[in-house]
Design a protein around this motif. Structure first.
Motif, PDB file in Angstrom:
ATOM      1  N   ALA A  18     -21.264  -6.599   3.768  1.00 64.09           N
ATOM      2  CA  ALA A  18     -22.194  -7.707   4.190  1.00 64.09           C
ATOM      3  C   ALA A  18     -23.681  -7.568   3.402  1.00 64.09           C
ATOM      4  O   ALA A  18     -24.357  -8.456   2.776  1.00 64.09           O
ATOM      5  CB  ALA A  18     -21.984  -7.948   5.414  1.00 64.09           C
ATOM      6  N   GLY A  19     -24.213  -6.397   3.998  1.00 65.84           N
ATOM      7  CA  GLY A  19     -25.477  -6.231   3.621  1.00 65.84           C
ATOM      8  C   GLY A  19     -25.715  -6.422   2.155  1.00 65.84           C
ATOM      9  O   GLY A  19     -26.786  -6.599   1.666  1.00 65.84           O
ATOM     10  N   ALA A  20     -24.961  -5.418   1.693  1.00 63.85           N
ATOM     11  CA  ALA A  20     -25.317  -4.840   0.195  1.00 63.85           C
ATOM     12  C   ALA A  20     -25.041  -6.162  -0.720  1.00 63.85           C
ATOM     13  O   ALA A  20     -25.490  -6.607  -1.703  1.00 63.85           O
ATOM     14  CB  ALA A  20     -24.443  -3.895  -0.169  1.00 63.85           C
ATOM     15  N   PRO A  50     -10.043   0.396   1.021  1.00 63.17           N
ATOM     16  CA  PRO A  50      -9.458   1.454   0.257  1.00 63.17           C
ATOM     17  C   PRO A  50      -9.122   2.610   1.299  1.00 63.17           C
ATOM     18  O   PRO A  50      -8.293   3.643   0.929  1.00 63.17           O
ATOM     19  CB  PRO A  50     -10.253   1.764  -0.785  1.00 63.17           C
ATOM     20  N   LEU A  51      -9.991   2.776   2.259  1.00 66.42           N
ATOM     21  CA  LEU A  51      -9.967   3.997   3.187  1.00 66.42           C
ATOM     22  C   LEU A  51      -8.511   4.112   3.829  1.00 66.42           C
ATOM     23  O   LEU A  51      -8.489   5.297   4.053  1.00 66.42           O
ATOM     24  CB  LEU A  51     -11.162   3.828   4.355  1.00 66.42           C
ATOM     25  N   SER A  52      -7.900   3.085   4.179  1.00 68.81           N
ATOM     26  CA  SER A  52      -6.693   3.297   4.781  1.00 68.81           C
ATOM     27  C   SER A  52      -5.495   3.015   3.790  1.00 68.81           C
ATOM     28  O   SER A  52      -4.621   3.048   4.252  1.00 68.81           O
ATOM     29  CB  SER A  52      -6.573   2.218   5.745  1.00 68.81           C
ATOM     30  N   LEU A 111     -29.093  -9.454   9.954  1.00 68.92           N
ATOM     31  CA  LEU A 111     -27.991  -8.500  10.600  1.00 68.92           C
ATOM     32  C   LEU A 111     -27.002  -8.268  10.241  1.00 68.92           C
ATOM     33  O   LEU A 111     -25.977  -9.261  10.489  1.00 68.92           O
ATOM     34  CB  LEU A 111     -28.385  -8.682  12.371  1.00 68.92           C
ATOM     35  N   THR A 112     -26.403  -7.054   9.868  1.00 67.49           N
ATOM     36  CA  THR A 112     -25.001  -6.891   9.278  1.00 67.49           C
ATOM     37  C   THR A 112     -24.610  -5.464   9.913  1.00 67.49           C
ATOM     38  O   THR A 112     -24.030  -4.606   8.958  1.00 67.49           O
ATOM     39  CB  THR A 112     -24.959  -6.860   7.838  1.00 67.49           C
ATOM     40  N   PRO A 113     -24.517  -5.309  11.187  1.00 70.06           N
ATOM     41  CA  PRO A 113     -24.398  -3.916  11.658  1.00 70.06           C
ATOM     42  C   PRO A 113     -22.819  -3.690  11.642  1.00 70.06           C
ATOM     43  O   PRO A 113     -22.271  -2.676  12.146  1.00 70.06           O
ATOM     44  CB  PRO A 113     -24.733  -3.983  13.129  1.00 70.06           C
ATOM     45  N   TYR A 327      -9.517 -15.021   5.076  1.00 70.55           N
ATOM     46  CA  TYR A 327      -8.390 -14.437   4.086  1.00 70.55           C
ATOM     47  C   TYR A 327      -8.553 -12.999   4.530  1.00 70.55           C
ATOM     48  O   TYR A 327      -9.679 -12.345   4.749  1.00 70.55           O
ATOM     49  CB  TYR A 327      -8.747 -14.665   2.765  1.00 70.55           C
ATOM     50  N   PHE A 328      -7.555 -11.998   4.439  1.00 64.37           N
ATOM     51  CA  PHE A 328      -7.325 -10.526   4.488  1.00 64.37           C
ATOM     52  C   PHE A 328      -5.957 -10.356   3.811  1.00 64.37           C
ATOM     53  O   PHE A 328      -5.023 -11.019   3.507  1.00 64.37           O
ATOM     54  CB  PHE A 328      -7.561 -10.123   5.727  1.00 64.37           C
ATOM     55  N   TYR A 329      -5.743  -9.023   3.546  1.00 63.80           N
ATOM     56  CA  TYR A 329      -4.640  -8.400   3.012  1.00 63.80           C
ATOM     57  C   TYR A 329      -4.434  -7.094   3.352  1.00 63.80           C
ATOM     58  O   TYR A 329      -5.032  -6.459   4.197  1.00 63.80           O
ATOM     59  CB  TYR A 329      -4.978  -8.395   1.543  1.00 63.80           C
TER      60      TYR A 329
HETATM   61  C1  FAD Z   1     -10.318   1.367   7.483  1.00 63.16           C
HETATM   62  C2  FAD Z   1     -10.207   0.282   7.350  1.00 63.16           C
HETATM   63  C3  FAD Z   1      -9.375  -0.621   6.439  1.00 63.16           C
HETATM   64  C4  FAD Z   1      -9.739  -1.935   6.275  1.00 63.16           C
HETATM   65  N1  FAD Z   1      -8.861  -2.859   5.266  1.00 63.16           N
HETATM   66  C5  FAD Z   1      -9.226  -4.052   5.394  1.00 63.16           C
HETATM   67  C6  FAD Z   1      -8.216  -5.075   4.527  1.00 63.16           C
HETATM   68  O1  FAD Z   1      -7.126  -4.421   3.859  1.00 63.16           O
HETATM   69  N2  FAD Z   1      -8.382  -6.047   4.533  1.00 63.16           N
HETATM   70  C7  FAD Z   1      -9.570  -6.668   4.919  1.00 63.16           C
HETATM   71  O2  FAD Z   1      -9.743  -7.909   4.694  1.00 63.16           O
HETATM   72  N3  FAD Z   1     -10.437  -5.870   5.624  1.00 63.16           N
HETATM   73  C8  FAD Z   1     -10.267  -4.678   5.864  1.00 63.16           C
HETATM   74  N4  FAD Z   1     -11.271  -3.961   6.749  1.00 63.16           N
HETATM   75  C9  FAD Z   1     -12.199  -4.574   7.165  1.00 63.16           C
HETATM   76  C10 FAD Z   1     -13.715  -4.840   6.591  1.00 63.16           C
HETATM   77  O3  FAD Z   1     -13.672  -3.466   5.865  1.00 63.16           O
HETATM   78  C11 FAD Z   1     -14.681  -5.301   7.322  1.00 63.16           C
HETATM   79  O4  FAD Z   1     -14.401  -6.587   7.721  1.00 63.16           O
HETATM   80  C12 FAD Z   1     -15.849  -4.923   6.661  1.00 63.16           C
HETATM   81  O5  FAD Z   1     -16.256  -3.702   6.031  1.00 63.16           O
HETATM   82  C13 FAD Z   1     -16.958  -5.555   7.428  1.00 63.16           C
HETATM   83  O6  FAD Z   1     -18.205  -5.473   6.735  1.00 63.16           O
HETATM   84  P1  FAD Z   1     -19.837  -5.386   7.247  1.00 63.16           P
HETATM   85  O7  FAD Z   1     -20.823  -5.238   6.515  1.00 63.16           O
HETATM   86  O8  FAD Z   1     -19.703  -6.606   8.247  1.00 63.16           O
HETATM   87  O9  FAD Z   1     -19.732  -4.280   8.523  1.00 63.16           O
HETATM   88  P2  FAD Z   1     -19.288  -2.531   7.933  1.00 63.16           P
HETATM   89  O10 FAD Z   1     -18.756  -2.276   6.816  1.00 63.16           O
HETATM   90  O11 FAD Z   1     -19.070  -1.989   9.320  1.00 63.16           O
HETATM   91  O12 FAD Z   1     -20.983  -2.308   7.677  1.00 63.16           O
HETATM   92  C14 FAD Z   1     -22.058  -2.187   8.730  1.00 63.16           C
HETATM   93  C15 FAD Z   1     -22.810  -0.902   8.527  1.00 63.16           C
HETATM   94  O13 FAD Z   1     -23.968  -1.041   9.048  1.00 63.16           O
HETATM   95  C16 FAD Z   1     -24.515   0.123   9.895  1.00 63.16           C
HETATM   96  N5  FAD Z   1     -25.334  -0.039  11.131  1.00 63.16           N
HETATM   97  C17 FAD Z   1     -25.087  -0.498  12.288  1.00 63.16           C
HETATM   98  N6  FAD Z   1     -26.035  -0.756  12.964  1.00 63.16           N
HETATM   99  C18 FAD Z   1     -27.149  -0.324  12.255  1.00 63.16           C
HETATM  100  C19 FAD Z   1     -28.731  -0.224  12.549  1.00 63.16           C
HETATM  101  N7  FAD Z   1     -29.166  -0.378  13.823  1.00 63.16           N
HETATM  102  N8  FAD Z   1     -29.322   0.559  11.503  1.00 63.16           N
HETATM  103  C20 FAD Z   1     -28.621   0.677  10.361  1.00 63.16           C
HETATM  104  N9  FAD Z   1     -27.552   0.589  10.179  1.00 63.16           N
HETATM  105  C21 FAD Z   1     -26.568   0.048  10.979  1.00 63.16           C
HETATM  106  C22 FAD Z   1     -23.179   0.804  10.088  1.00 63.16           C
HETATM  107  O14 FAD Z   1     -23.318   2.229  10.338  1.00 63.16           O
HETATM  108  C23 FAD Z   1     -22.442   0.443   8.815  1.00 63.16           C
HETATM  109  O15 FAD Z   1     -22.521   1.309   7.930  1.00 63.16           O
HETATM  110  C24 FAD Z   1     -10.842  -2.683   6.999  1.00 63.16           C
HETATM  111  C25 FAD Z   1     -11.765  -1.807   7.805  1.00 63.16           C
HETATM  112  C26 FAD Z   1     -11.450  -0.398   7.959  1.00 63.16           C
HETATM  113  C27 FAD Z   1     -12.081   0.174   8.795  1.00 63.16           C
END
Ligand code: FAD
Length: 416
Positions: A18-20, A50-52, A111-113, A327-329
């Motif tokens: 989300a952040g990137a 892809p990690l899982s 905020l995208t933690p 959506y998810f897969y």
């Molecule tokens: C193993 C795995 C497999 C998945 N497979 C699927 C799938 O097949 N299909 C699907 O739809 N979704 C899947 N997901 C879910 C999907 O990956 C997540 O919904 C997505 O990564 C969410 O993105 P995000 O940017 O919100 O959070 P994240 O990817 O969790 O990124 C947040 C980042 O913020 C950092 N952060 C937190 N707090 C702070 C702070 N105070 N300061 C600095 N940095 C901070 C964290 O360390 C992290 O790196 C999977 C998730 C996992 C773990």
């Protein structure tokens, strides 16, 4: 339309998808001010799905994982600070404090933690060989452990991640036991019939299930896990234990900053939080969805991607709302599944099946008050757009027509 605003600075806390994506969208929209992207992990922003799956299985390399090429951030003048935690926010003075000792002023803050894996405080959960699973580092460690095969693996948790990891571990030739609280895995998400479908896929590959079961303690020798003892006293041999019992939104920083919370960081449809100039997106955000008029928190890739884009546009003052159909897969063995729609509206409804579960090629539809609210296509590719259109249309469709594979999906909308 270019957005110069060079005197403005946007800080993004959380360098995940989300952040990137927000950073990329800001530059794509022509924002020329400062962008700081703060990431606690030491890796450049990467994709977790892809990690899982393919990365864990060694079917895809490092290029499957990054959100953007590593040099994109310097080329686009994004101040990417890796291995750095945002430790505090002062909404009044518009300032973020960092673990490095620096602090950054912002005109807008995103905020995208993300989310943190839930852990189980069981006796023995600190033993070697016991892990949760969320990060690239977790994945690399688990891949090294699983890839030689021949190990006893106990997966605690029968949700999507537990099931995907079970499939990967089995594919490497390990013996896998899956422990789940539910009587049928995934039943809460997709109902008992389809949950049983996924269980049967795993059983056909030799996975053993212990359902309606809890883990009571983990046994070990010389610091290394050797067993999982269930609540009923069964001892399951274990060289590796993965605790995959879901995630919780990471709201620590938001809570300390006084933002309104309820199952995550509450936002409106434009991803604005309760504090001026602070936005939230991704797994941590519980956003108002215009389609349902309710808040939805989604822990899926497409929500983080779309949320990152919408938050960026909102921060630039555009009239943007996150109104995409969730959506998810998942990929497990020879099954590729895509799910579109609103699980909360679908909950408890009997699915209408188009195709057959035996052939492993079907679409399941869930209806609420006669309207399709969710659809899951299994090994029927290129149908999710039509399923989403069906949901968005809010059109009432008779179940007999949904189940009739002789009717094209777009015909359903045209004729019903
Ligand atoms: C193993 C795995 C497999 C998945 N497979 C699927 C799938 O097949 N299909 C699907 O739809 N979704 C899947 N997901 C879910 C999907 O990956 C997540 O919904 C997505 O990564 C969410 O993105 P995000 O940017 O919100 O959070 P994240 O990817 O969790 O990124 C947040 C980042 O913020 C950092 N952060 C937190 N707090 C702070 C702070 N105070 N300061 C600095 N940095 C901070 C964290 O360390 C992290 O790196 C999977 C998730 C996992 C773990």
């Amino acid at each position: 339309m270019p957005v110069e605003r060079t005197n403005e600075s946007i800080v993004i806390v959380g360098a995940g998808l989300a952040g990137a994506t927000a950073a990329r969208t800001l530059r794509g929209e022509g924002f020329a001010g400062r962008i700081s992207l703060i990431g606690a992990e030491k890796h450049h922003p990467y994709l977790r799905p892809p990690l899982s799956k393919e990365y864990l299985l060694g079917k895809a390399g490092e290029d499957a994982v990054p959100v953007a090429p590593d040099d994109w951030y310097t080329e686009n003048d994004v101040d990417l600070r890796l291995g750095t935690q945002a430790t505090g926010i002062d909404p009044g003075s518009h300032r973020v404090r960092l673990s490095s000792g620096d602090s950054l002023d912002y005109s807008a803050l995103l905020l995208t933690p993300g989310a943190l894996p839930r852990n189980l405080r069981l006796p023995g959960s600190g033993l070697d060989g016991v892990t949760t699973f969320r990060t690239l580092d977790d994945c690399r460690r688990l891949r090294d452990t699983l890839s030689p095969g021949g190990k006893n693996v106990v997966m605690i948790g029968s949700g999507w991640i537990g099931m995907e990891l079970a499939a990967a571990a089995t594919s490497y030739g390990n013996r896998v036991t899956l422990l789940g609280l539910e009587d049928i895995p995934l039943a809460a998400a997709i109902g008992p019939e389809l949950g049983a479908f996924f269980r049967s896929l795993h059983e056909a590959q030799g996975v053993r299930f212990r359902l309606g079961a809890t883990a009571a303690e983990l046994g070990g020798e010389s610091g290394q896990v050797t067993s999982v003892v269930t609540g009923s006293g069964e001892v399951l041999p274990a060289d590796v234990v993965v605790i995959a019992v879901g995630v919780a939104p990471d709201v620590a920083l938001a809570e300390a900053s006084g933002l309104a919370l309820d199952n995550g960081i509450l936002t409106d449809a434009g991803l604005r939080t309760s504090k001026p100039d602070i936005f939230a997106a991704g797994d941590a955000a519980n956003a108002l969805h215009p389609f349902t008029g309710q808040h939805h928190r989604s822990e899926h890739w497409s929500n983080a991607l779309n949320g990152g884009k919408i938050a960026a546009k909102s921060m630039l003052g555009q009239d943007a709302v996150l109104d995409t159909i969730p959506y998810f897969y998942t990929d497990q063995y020879d099954v590729s599944m895509e799910y579109s729609g609103f699980p909360t509206l679908a909950a408890g409804a009997e699915p209408v099946i188009r195709g057959s579960l035996e052939s492993k090629e079907f679409i399941a539809f869930w209806q609420h008050e006669g309207r399709v609210v969710a659809g899951m296509n299994v090994n029927v590719p290129r149908t999710q757009k039509a399923i989403k259109a069906l949901i968005s249309s809010r059109a009432a469709v008779r179940p007999g027509r949904l189940a009739d594979a002789g009717l094209a999906l777009d015909q359903l909308l045209a004729d019903d």
